[in-house]
Every structure is written in C-alpha cells, then in structure tokens.
Design an enzyme around this catalytic site. Structure first.
Site, PDB file in Angstrom:
ATOM      1  N   SER A   1       0.818  -1.213   0.000  1.00 29.88           N
ATOM      2  CA  SER A   1       0.000   0.000   0.000  1.00 29.88           C
ATOM      3  C   SER A   1       0.852   1.263   0.000  1.00 29.88           C
ATOM      4  O   SER A   1       0.316   2.354  -0.196  1.00 29.88           O
ATOM      5  CB  SER A   1      -0.917   0.015   1.228  1.00 29.88           C
ATOM      6  OG  SER A   1      -0.142   0.001   2.418  1.00 29.88           O
TER       7      SER A   1
ATOM      8  N   HIS B   1      -2.513  -3.189  -6.019  1.00 31.54           N
ATOM      9  CA  HIS B   1      -2.936  -2.750  -4.697  1.00 31.54           C
ATOM     10  C   HIS B   1      -4.450  -2.835  -4.557  1.00 31.54           C
ATOM     11  O   HIS B   1      -5.189  -2.022  -5.122  1.00 31.54           O
ATOM     12  CB  HIS B   1      -2.461  -1.317  -4.446  1.00 31.54           C
ATOM     13  CG  HIS B   1      -2.865  -0.785  -3.112  1.00 31.54           C
ATOM     14  ND1 HIS B   1      -3.132   0.548  -2.879  1.00 31.54           N
ATOM     15  CD2 HIS B   1      -3.060  -1.415  -1.907  1.00 31.54           C
ATOM     16  CE1 HIS B   1      -3.464   0.715  -1.615  1.00 31.54           C
ATOM     17  NE2 HIS B   1      -3.445  -0.463  -1.013  1.00 31.54           N
TER      18      HIS B   1
ATOM     19  N   GLU C   1      -5.470  -0.599  -7.700  1.00 34.59           N
ATOM     20  CA  GLU C   1      -4.414   0.193  -8.336  1.00 34.59           C
ATOM     21  C   GLU C   1      -3.413  -0.750  -9.005  1.00 34.59           C
ATOM     22  O   GLU C   1      -2.862  -1.639  -8.354  1.00 34.59           O
ATOM     23  CB  GLU C   1      -3.698   1.065  -7.310  1.00 34.59           C
ATOM     24  CG  GLU C   1      -4.563   2.181  -6.743  1.00 34.59           C
ATOM     25  CD  GLU C   1      -3.830   3.026  -5.721  1.00 34.59           C
ATOM     26  OE1 GLU C   1      -3.926   4.255  -5.800  1.00 34.59           O
ATOM     27  OE2 GLU C   1      -3.175   2.442  -4.833  1.00 34.59           O
TER      28      GLU C   1
ATOM     29  N   ASN D   1      -3.930   7.376  -2.109  1.00 37.21           N
ATOM     30  CA  ASN D   1      -3.388   8.066  -0.937  1.00 37.21           C
ATOM     31  C   ASN D   1      -2.797   9.428  -1.299  1.00 37.21           C
ATOM     32  O   ASN D   1      -2.838  10.359  -0.497  1.00 37.21           O
ATOM     33  CB  ASN D   1      -2.333   7.200  -0.250  1.00 37.21           C
ATOM     34  CG  ASN D   1      -2.956   6.129   0.615  1.00 37.21           C
ATOM     35  OD1 ASN D   1      -4.025   6.316   1.185  1.00 37.21           O
ATOM     36  ND2 ASN D   1      -2.301   4.985   0.714  1.00 37.21           N
TER      37      ASN D   1
END
Length: 510
Positions: free
Chosen positions: A125, A146, A158, A196
């Site tokens: 991650s 991910h 992802e 993120n």
C-alpha cells in the site's frame, strides 16, 4: 502477452491476513484456482476455512448459489509454505507485512523457484514497487496490484508498474482485475500511488484549518458532509484510520515529494500521534468514543433575540435573500443596508472583511455561498463584529431551518478551502502526468468515496471559481501550498475541461 488475463487459471496468494484472504476470496469467486500460502500452516488452514465460511454466508444470503459456493471452495488449495514448488501458477500475489526487507527477500526467492512465465505482484500500500523489484535479476516481471480492504467490497484496484516492469504487464493485470469484477486504475510508482496521494488534499487542509483556530473538528466535519456531500468528514476519517497510520503516511508522501508544500503535514498530527490520540482504536481522537460510538457535540445554540432586518449582498440576493424572505425574515432591498440592518456577504476566496468593502464592518457577516445554501449555512465571524448584530444574524439564518455552523473569519470559508485543495491536488497529479484524468477521478470516487473525482468536481464547480479561491488564498497568506496547478490555470484560461488532457506534443508527430 495477448490474452494473458483470459488464459490465467491459477494464482498463488502469499500471506493469509485480512488482505490475503480477501484477494483469495475474490479470485476463487471469479473462477480462478487459488493456492494459499503462508509461513504458518495453521494460518493457511484457518484462511481456507474462513473463506469457505464467507462463501457459505453469501449463498445463505442469495448472493451466490449453493453450487457456486461449493465450486469456489473447491478452487481453494492450501499449499503451505510460500516457496512450495510451483507448477501451473500464472500469477503470484504477495500480501505479507509492509516491510521492505521482508518483501525484497521473498521476491528474490520467488524468482528462483517460479516458472519464467509467472508474473509476480505485490499488494503493497505504500512501498515503492521499483525498490521491491530491484532485488531481482529480472525486475521486468514485477508490478504492484494494490487492493483495498475489504477486498470483495472495495471495487478499486491500483495497477502500479515499476520503472522496469515489462510493458505488457500493466494492461494484462488490468484486464484480469476486470475479469474478477473489479475496477482497475493505472497508478504511478510514486509516494502514495494514486488514492493516498489524491487523498492528501482533504486531510492536510483540514488540519491546516484546525491549526489556524478557524473551526473545531465537528464544524469541519459537518461542513464537509453537508456542504460538500462527503460521506465522512476529514477529522472523523482520521479517527477511523487512526493517527498512528495517517500521520506517518502524510509525512511519507510529503518527504517523498521532497517537501512539496501542498502535502505539508500538520504539527497537530504529530502531537496527537505522540499523545496516543489515535481515534476509535484508543477511544479518543478528535472525538471521544464510548463503546465504539462517536460522541458528537450538539449543534450551535441559537440565541433568542429581537429580530432585525437583514440586507443581503447582490451576488446572493436571489439565493440567500429569497430563502430568508420565504422564512419570514425581513430582507431590505436597497443598494446598501440601513442603520438597523445586519449585512450578509458571500466571500469567495477572500475573508468577510475583504468582501465587506464599503459596508459597516461591525454589522457585516460572511455566509459561504458554496453549496448554494441548500443544506448547511456556514457563518464567518471576524473580530470587529458587534456581538448583538452577530446574534441577530444567527437567529435570522436559523429561521431558514438549515443547520448553522459558526466559524472564525479566514482568508476563505472552510468548504471552499477543502474543495479547492482536493481539486488542486488532483490537478497536480494530472499536470505531472502521474495518472490519466479518468483514472484520477475513478480512484478517488471508488477508493475514497467522494461524490465526484477531483477533476470532475472542479469541472462541476467551475475551474474559474476554484482558481479564484486558490489565488485568493495564495495572495492573502503567501503560503505556497495554495499555488494553483498549471493544469487548472491553463484549462481555465482556455475554457477547456479539467477532465481532458487536450493536445500534447506527441499529437503533432506524423
């Protein structure tokens, strides 16, 4: 390799924690044979039983037939130790703990025992895929995949190519993700990948607002939910993930982009981390929790005062003025307020005082126009406001039936700052060509649960409007965190959509 995703029949999932179990469940339900591996055989057995139980529950709820559940369970194969000899395995998915040395050692070992055709992916991650792959003699077979927790429910995945990943692998992995019923986005091997990274816009600006003393956590959260339409405000989101998780991520992304001001963490985050105020998991963060339930303060108390007339600035007279009139409030219609009236202005990218030029400042309040006054009304109070005038204005606004949040006056209202930061960070990702516009928006909608992706959102509100907010913030504070992205400024100047790349140099090649 053409049709690789269609031809995949067997994968090995290494690591049987929450992520490994979720990935295995998704793959087995999608028709793949799944080899379960872990350094502890009892963990492998426990994972197989857990996943089988999940299939039984889904069958019991009618989400799959009993035959489908039985077939999915048959496709689970506990193999034990991660390096157990491979035969027809097409893909290995690593889901072990987030530690660079552990992952690099595992991948170096896998390279020695896996067939040459086997693709190796990490579910990291936060760790760089390129750095993990550097331990291999042939890093071209390694990529990131991910998934998000809980894997069966979170549709976003992802796909992250490393610097030396073979060109065909990202597209093939994306096809496999679609085959399993999830939605892939191509993400950069950069700090925070895509979700993120994009998520820094909301939480870092919320912490900046808190550090300036503009509003309390509950104020920011209510504004974020009611005005911006977010499912969860930034402070309650930080309490959910835990400051012990969120603050290190903020620092990692900030340092990973060499102290880019847009990602600057807050001293409040570090202080709360060190104080153990980690949110739900510790019973106290921005809120207190009793038996897991958030204790939220009540809404603002509306004072009982003698009503007085209200004058509304022309920019919002048709919206806010009409709403007040319909609520029984006396609204003056002149070009300027009488000596008896309180004045309401709608600052956009500026403070109430700046927006009140030519008006009696002691009787002028700001009301944020973002959201068109449909849900929550946000009132900005400056130091020069007469208290009685402020109370009268609060009572008038409360008469509309909308909840009212009172905050301190600042260079721009809270909702505007949050939105502009979200959009600007998304535009920055597009500007650097870290991801395609559609992938940025898809990642944010599915991964963060926002009502719109950042580029879609900026398009919806208007690029010119967002740019005006950012320029106002940048000009009044001098803080480079608010400098507008070139992606935003160019498209606003050319009247082009934020969601499209437009013409690029390669388009002119023959």
């Amino acid at each position: 390799m053409e049709d690789w995703a269609r031809r995949v029949t067997t994968i090995r999932v290494i690591g049987t924690g929450a992520m490994g179990r979720g990935i295995a469940q998704l793959a087995a339900a999608g028709g793949l044979t799944v080899e379960l591996a872990d350094i502890r055989m009892e963990a492998v057995v426990g994972a197989a039983e857990y996943i089988g139980g999940m299939f039984d529950k889904l069958a019991g709820k009618g989400r799959m037939t009993a035959e489908e559940a039985a077939a999915a369970k048959e496709r689970l194969r506990p193999v034990g130790e991660p390096l157990t000899p491979f035969q027809d395995c097409d893909l290995v998915v690593e889901a072990v703990r987030e530690d660079m040395d552990t992952k690099r050692e595992l991948f170096a070992s896998l390279e020695k025992v896996c067939p040459e055709h086997t693709v190796l992916v990490t579910n990291t991650s936060s760790l760089p895929v390129t750095a993990i792959a550097a331990a291999l003699e042939d890093p071209s077979r390694v990529a990131g995949l991910h998934f998000f927790n809980p894997v069966p429910l979170m549709r976003l995945v992802e796909v992250i190519p490393g610097a030396r990943t073979a060109d065909w692998i990202p597209g093939a992995l994306a096809d496999l993700v679609r085959r399993l019923g999830h939605e892939p986005v191509l993400a950069p091997d950069a700090p925070g990948f895509l979700v993120n990274h994009a998520g820094r816009g909301l939480v870092t600006e919320a912490l900046q607002i808190l550090s300036e003393g503009v509003a309390e956590p509950v104020d920011i959260d209510r504004i974020a939910r009611d005005v911006l339409g977010l499912k969860m405000g930034p402070c309650e989101l930080l309490d959910l993930t835990g400051m012990d998780v969120s603050h290190p991520v903020m620092e990692s992304i900030w340092t990973g982009f060499y102290t880019e001001p847009r990602f600057r963490p807050s001293r409040l985050g570090r202080a709360r981390l060190e104080a153990g105020l980690h949110g739900r998991k510790t019973g106290e963060g921005f809120y207190k929790y009793v038996d897991g339930a958030k204790q939220e303060p009540p809404e603002v108390t509306v004072p009982a005062v003698e009503p007085c007339p209200v004058w509304v600035h022309g920019d919002v007279r048709d919206g806010l003025g009409a709403l007040l009139t319909a609520s029984g409030v006396e609204v003056e219609s002149g070009d300027e307020p009488s000596d008896r009236a309180v004045a309401l202005v709608a600052p956009l990218g500026q403070s109430t005082v700046a927006a009140a030029q030519g008006l009696p400042v002691e009787r002028t309040l700001g009301v944020d126009p973002l959201g068109e006054f449909f849900t929550r009304l946000t009132v900005a109070v400056h130091p020069g406001l007469d208290k009685d005038a402020g109370r009268a204005a609060l009572a008038a606004l409360a008469a509309t039936g909308r909840p009212v949040t009172v905050v301190r006056d600042a260079p721009a209202p809270v909702a505007q700052r949050l939105l502009a930061s979200i959009v600007n960070v998304g535009c920055g990702i597009a500007e650097q060509r870290l991801a395609r516009p559609r992938d940025i928006d898809t990642a944010v909608r599915l991964g963060l649960g926002y009502p719109r992706g950042p580029l879609e959102w900026g398009e919806h509100e208007g690029a010119d409007r967002v740019l005006r907010i950012l320029r106002g913030l940048h000009g009044s504070t001098g803080d480079p965190r608010y400098r507008p992205s070139a992606w935003l400024t160019e498209r606003a100047a050319l009247a082009l959509p934020l969601t499209k790349t437009g013409t690029v140099p390669s388009d002119l090649s023959a």
